[in-house]
Design a protein around this motif. Structure first.
Motif, PDB file in Angstrom:
ATOM      1  N   ARG A  79       0.851  -1.200   0.000  1.00 40.15           N
ATOM      2  CA  ARG A  79       0.000   0.000   0.000  1.00 40.15           C
ATOM      3  C   ARG A  79       0.878   1.238   0.000  1.00 40.15           C
ATOM      4  NH1 ARG A  79      -4.162  -0.773   3.886  1.00 40.15           N
ATOM      5  NH2 ARG A  79      -5.264  -1.754   2.174  1.00 40.15           N
ATOM      6  N   TYR A  83      -4.358   5.733   3.264  1.00 39.23           N
ATOM      7  CA  TYR A  83      -5.637   6.429   3.380  1.00 39.23           C
ATOM      8  C   TYR A  83      -5.461   7.685   4.219  1.00 39.23           C
ATOM      9  CZ  TYR A  83      -7.851   2.115   1.756  1.00 39.23           C
ATOM     10  OH  TYR A  83      -8.218   1.037   1.026  1.00 39.23           O
ATOM     11  N   ARG A  86      -8.442   5.662   7.965  1.00 37.84           N
ATOM     12  CA  ARG A  86      -8.792   4.237   7.931  1.00 37.84           C
ATOM     13  C   ARG A  86      -9.173   3.807   9.334  1.00 37.84           C
ATOM     14  NH1 ARG A  86      -6.987  -0.484   9.084  1.00 37.84           N
ATOM     15  NH2 ARG A  86      -4.948   0.261   9.719  1.00 37.84           N
ATOM     16  N   ALA A  87     -10.394   3.312   9.469  1.00 37.08           N
ATOM     17  CA  ALA A  87     -10.877   2.905  10.789  1.00 37.08           C
ATOM     18  C   ALA A  87     -10.280   1.550  11.155  1.00 37.08           C
ATOM     19  CB  ALA A  87     -12.392   2.816  10.759  1.00 37.08           C
ATOM     20  N   ILE A  89     -11.438  -1.741  12.984  1.00 36.49           N
ATOM     21  CA  ILE A  89     -12.762  -2.240  13.348  1.00 36.49           C
ATOM     22  C   ILE A  89     -12.697  -3.341  14.400  1.00 36.49           C
ATOM     23  CG2 ILE A  89     -14.968  -3.074  12.463  1.00 36.49           C
ATOM     24  CD1 ILE A  89     -13.817  -1.993   9.668  1.00 36.49           C
ATOM     25  N   GLN A  90     -12.049  -4.455  14.087  1.00 40.73           N
ATOM     26  CA  GLN A  90     -12.003  -5.509  15.113  1.00 40.73           C
ATOM     27  C   GLN A  90     -10.593  -6.026  15.394  1.00 40.73           C
ATOM     28  OE1 GLN A  90     -14.196  -9.044  14.027  1.00 40.73           O
ATOM     29  NE2 GLN A  90     -12.648  -9.721  12.570  1.00 40.73           N
ATOM     30  N   ARG A 175     -16.417 -18.901  13.163  1.00 41.41           N
ATOM     31  CA  ARG A 175     -16.590 -17.610  13.810  1.00 41.41           C
ATOM     32  C   ARG A 175     -17.650 -17.769  14.911  1.00 41.41           C
ATOM     33  NH1 ARG A 175     -17.546 -12.345  10.179  1.00 41.41           N
ATOM     34  NH2 ARG A 175     -17.981 -13.999   8.742  1.00 41.41           N
TER      35      ARG A 175
ATOM     36  N   ARG B  72     -13.869   3.182   6.248  1.00 41.31           N
ATOM     37  CA  ARG B  72     -14.395   1.831   6.298  1.00 41.31           C
ATOM     38  C   ARG B  72     -14.872   1.417   4.912  1.00 41.31           C
ATOM     39  NH1 ARG B  72     -17.592  -1.039  11.168  1.00 41.31           N
ATOM     40  NH2 ARG B  72     -18.328  -2.746   9.894  1.00 41.31           N
ATOM     41  N   VAL B 165      -9.106  -6.422   0.727  1.00 43.86           N
ATOM     42  CA  VAL B 165      -7.783  -5.852   0.458  1.00 43.86           C
ATOM     43  C   VAL B 165      -7.741  -4.397   0.915  1.00 43.86           C
ATOM     44  CG1 VAL B 165      -6.162  -5.187  -1.359  1.00 43.86           C
ATOM     45  CG2 VAL B 165      -7.362  -7.381  -1.501  1.00 43.86           C
ATOM     46  N   ALA B 166      -8.833  -3.678   0.624  1.00 41.52           N
ATOM     47  CA  ALA B 166      -8.877  -2.251   0.935  1.00 41.52           C
ATOM     48  C   ALA B 166      -8.773  -1.997   2.436  1.00 41.52           C
ATOM     49  CB  ALA B 166     -10.168  -1.641   0.403  1.00 41.52           C
ATOM     50  N   GLN B 167      -9.430  -2.826   3.235  1.00 44.41           N
ATOM     51  CA  GLN B 167      -9.449  -2.576   4.681  1.00 44.41           C
ATOM     52  C   GLN B 167      -8.202  -3.122   5.369  1.00 44.41           C
ATOM     53  OE1 GLN B 167     -12.213  -0.888   5.779  1.00 44.41           O
ATOM     54  NE2 GLN B 167     -11.124  -0.486   7.684  1.00 44.41           N
ATOM     55  N   CYS B 168      -7.624  -4.199   4.822  1.00 36.83           N
ATOM     56  CA  CYS B 168      -6.497  -4.866   5.478  1.00 36.83           C
ATOM     57  C   CYS B 168      -5.326  -3.905   5.668  1.00 36.83           C
ATOM     58  CB  CYS B 168      -6.030  -6.048   4.638  1.00 36.83           C
ATOM     59  SG  CYS B 168      -4.575  -6.852   5.330  1.00 36.83           S
ATOM     60  N   GLY B 216      -7.712  -9.660  10.940  1.00 38.65           N
ATOM     61  CA  GLY B 216      -9.148  -9.981  10.929  1.00 38.65           C
ATOM     62  C   GLY B 216     -10.037  -8.824  10.511  1.00 38.65           C
ATOM     63  N   GLU B 217      -9.450  -7.756   9.963  1.00 40.93           N
ATOM     64  CA  GLU B 217     -10.263  -6.607   9.551  1.00 40.93           C
ATOM     65  C   GLU B 217     -11.095  -6.908   8.301  1.00 40.93           C
ATOM     66  OE1 GLU B 217     -10.240  -4.742  12.245  1.00 40.93           O
ATOM     67  OE2 GLU B 217      -9.699  -2.855  11.283  1.00 40.93           O
ATOM     68  N   GLU B 219     -12.829  -9.598   7.326  1.00 41.71           N
ATOM     69  CA  GLU B 219     -14.129 -10.270   7.429  1.00 41.71           C
ATOM     70  C   GLU B 219     -15.232  -9.343   7.919  1.00 41.71           C
ATOM     71  OE1 GLU B 219     -14.047 -13.631  10.129  1.00 41.71           O
ATOM     72  OE2 GLU B 219     -13.606 -12.372  11.863  1.00 41.71           O
ATOM     73  N   VAL B 220     -14.871  -8.279   8.666  1.00 45.05           N
ATOM     74  CA  VAL B 220     -15.926  -7.373   9.141  1.00 45.05           C
ATOM     75  C   VAL B 220     -16.449  -6.455   8.054  1.00 45.05           C
ATOM     76  CG1 VAL B 220     -16.287  -6.753  11.533  1.00 45.05           C
ATOM     77  CG2 VAL B 220     -14.011  -6.482  10.568  1.00 45.05           C
ATOM     78  N   VAL B 221     -15.617  -6.133   7.067  1.00 46.83           N
ATOM     79  CA  VAL B 221     -16.103  -5.230   6.014  1.00 46.83           C
ATOM     80  C   VAL B 221     -16.637  -5.991   4.805  1.00 46.83           C
ATOM     81  CG1 VAL B 221     -14.611  -3.316   6.676  1.00 46.83           C
ATOM     82  CG2 VAL B 221     -13.824  -4.948   4.946  1.00 46.83           C
ATOM     83  N   GLY B 225     -19.957 -11.224   4.244  1.00 44.83           N
ATOM     84  CA  GLY B 225     -19.692 -11.868   5.535  1.00 44.83           C
ATOM     85  C   GLY B 225     -18.827 -13.115   5.443  1.00 44.83           C
ATOM     86  N   ILE B 226     -17.898 -13.161   4.480  1.00 41.32           N
ATOM     87  CA  ILE B 226     -17.010 -14.327   4.357  1.00 41.32           C
ATOM     88  C   ILE B 226     -16.097 -14.360   5.589  1.00 41.32           C
ATOM     89  CG2 ILE B 226     -15.275 -15.464   2.901  1.00 41.32           C
ATOM     90  CD1 ILE B 226     -17.309 -14.901   0.902  1.00 41.32           C
TER      91      ILE B 226
END
Lengths: 208, 254
Positions: A79, A83, A86-87, A89-90, A175, B72, B165-168, B216-217, B219-221, B225-226
């Motif tokens: 990358r 960004y 970038r949030a 999340i978990q 999960r 997000r 890919v975008a969130q990872c 694990g980011e 799977e949440v986005v 829901g994979i």
């Protein structure tokens, strides 16, 4: 990362368990330390088995660090433009601090080797008298604080590492019912609490 | 509702870009893309260049839409693509930052549009089964256990949007690749090429993308829901295939 990690997990666990002999007094702890050097004798020379184990450990540490470095470089290149926002999340705190946590642990291990293994950084090191070295070493409050901070970093590292190794080696869990989290938490908790107890025991006068 | 949008504008692939600020009046019943349509109408009427963004079905199943909304992927609503996100999820006066997917493998073509061909290359590397075409086979000719069928369907839900890919934080494509590897590996039809598929697809994935460190980011986005459970499955498949390839007996090497 996972395979070298397993070797290192094995080490931190046995290291902590062995050190519990601190609570059995000077004689038992020093005898245990001597036994580590006598292991394999007479087939192997004095400290022979110990150095074989240490060699394995050094290989695991080097592999672990080289893999971590390569992985970090690959991921930085993946990358090039970041960004603006970038949030998170978990992703757990442990996963987000893994890389710098690893650097902290490495620096601590170097200090720890000079402090309680080889003694150059110890105020009153007596070779073979492990009990005395531990008690004198931990009596200095900031040394104990350093050990405690490093071991908290280790705990977080272990928590993410143990869970990750299941994932990397293909042990899946659904999960919602992820039992691997429980195992990782239990392992990290046991090692961390055990290790934290030593400086605390010395500082509170429980051991000394 | 009146919103302030801060949108990434970039005229061409290799040009410099920057954020531009726009104000738009939207209804809470609009979808996010309809809100952008309203903005673009205003821009067009004023003689300005409309904001380029990808969209196609607007039903949440094609995987074309691809917006990073306030940090997000696909915005604040879980389990939906951007087209199924509605403005009622925002409040009057909100400031919304809209960015394209950021990955070395997904270069920006214009504004919010990125080139996701590297996903296609992963599929081309092995995300298929080689069969002779002919008339459609009878239903249930090949028995599939219910659990395998369900899991394969869960994986096959992937629409290849690239949100993972975008969130990872690593820009890794493990979730996408794992979904595509798994949905075939779980079915009888996928067995013949199982080993070469996972080896080739992972090799292609590693060529173009970052690598997983289990944040694990993704799977949440994921709008479908994979679960990252599929990443563990892919890793297991990959290990087994590597061992078999190392011993000279890979499945489907013919």
């Amino acid at each position: 990362m996972a395979v070298s990690g397993i070797a290192l997990f094995g080490f931190v666990l046995t290291h902590m368990l062995g050190n519990l002999k601190l609570y059995q007094g000077a004689e038992k702890l020093n005898a245990y330390a001597e036994w580590l050097r006598e292991m394999g004798s007479p087939a192997l020379p004095h400290s022979g088995a110990l150095w074989l184990l240490r060699a394995g450990l050094i290989v695991a540490v080097v592999v672990h660090i080289v893999c971590a470095y390569q992985l970090t470089r690959i991921n930085q290149k993946a990358r090039p433009v970041g960004y603006k926002r970038r949030a998170t999340i978990q992703a757990t705190y442990a996963s987000r601090t893994l890389r710098w946590g690893g650097v902290i642990i490495l620096l601590f291990v170097l200090y720890h080797l000079g402090h309680l293994t080889f003694g150059q950084l110890h105020p009153d090191f007596v070779a073979g008298d492990v009990y005395n070295n531990v008690v004198v070493g931990f009596s200095v409050w900031w040394v104990s604080a350093l050990y405690m901070v490093a071991n908290l970093a280790l705990g977080l590292h272990l928590y993410h590492g143990v869970w990750s190794l299941f994932q990397t080696l293909g042990v899946a869990a659904p999960r919602g019912g992820d039992w691997r989290r429980g195992i990782a938490a239990a392992f990290a908790f046991v090692v961390t609490v055990g290790n934290l107890s030593f400086p605390i025991a010395v500082l509170t006068g429980l051991v000394g | 509702m009146r919103l302030e949008l801060r949108i990434w504008r970039q005229p061409r692939r290799d040009a410099d870009g920057d954020f531009a600020t726009y104000h738009v009046d939207a209804s809470p019943d609009m979808s996010f893309l309809e809100m952008l349509d309203v903005l673009n109408e205003t821009l067009t009427e004023a003689g300005d260049d409309p904001v380029a963004f990808e969209h196609d079905c607007r039903e949440g199943i094609c995987g074309s839409c691809s917006l990073m909304i306030n940090g997000r992927a696909h915005g604040p609503e879980p389990g939906t693509a951007t087209c199924q996100l509605h403005m009622r999820k925002f409040r009057d006066g909100d400031v919304i930052r809209i960015e394209p997917w950021r990955s070395a493998a997904f270069p920006v073509l214009k504004d919010l549009v990125v080139d996701r061909s590297d996903f296609d290359k992963i599929i081309q590397a092995g995300g298929y089964i080689s069969i002779n075409t002919g008339s459609a086979p009878d239903a249930n000719l090949i028995p599939v256990p219910k659990r395998s069928a369900d899991l394969a369907m869960d994986a096959a839900e992937c629409i290849g949007c690239g949100a993972c890919v975008a969130q990872c934080p690593n820009g890794a494509a493990q979730l996408f690749t794992a979904a595509k590897v798994s949905h075939l590996a779980l079915l009888p039809q996928g067995q013949a090429e199982r080993d070469q598929r996972v080896l080739r697809m992972v090799a292609e994935m590693e060529r173009a993308f970052g690598s997983c460190t289990n944040y694990g980011e993704c799977e949440v986005v994921c709008p479908k829901g994979i679960s990252i459970e599929f990443i563990a499955r892919m890793n297991r498949d990959y290990l087994k295939a590597s061992l078999r390839a190392g011993s000279g007996r890979p499945k489907g090497s013919g």
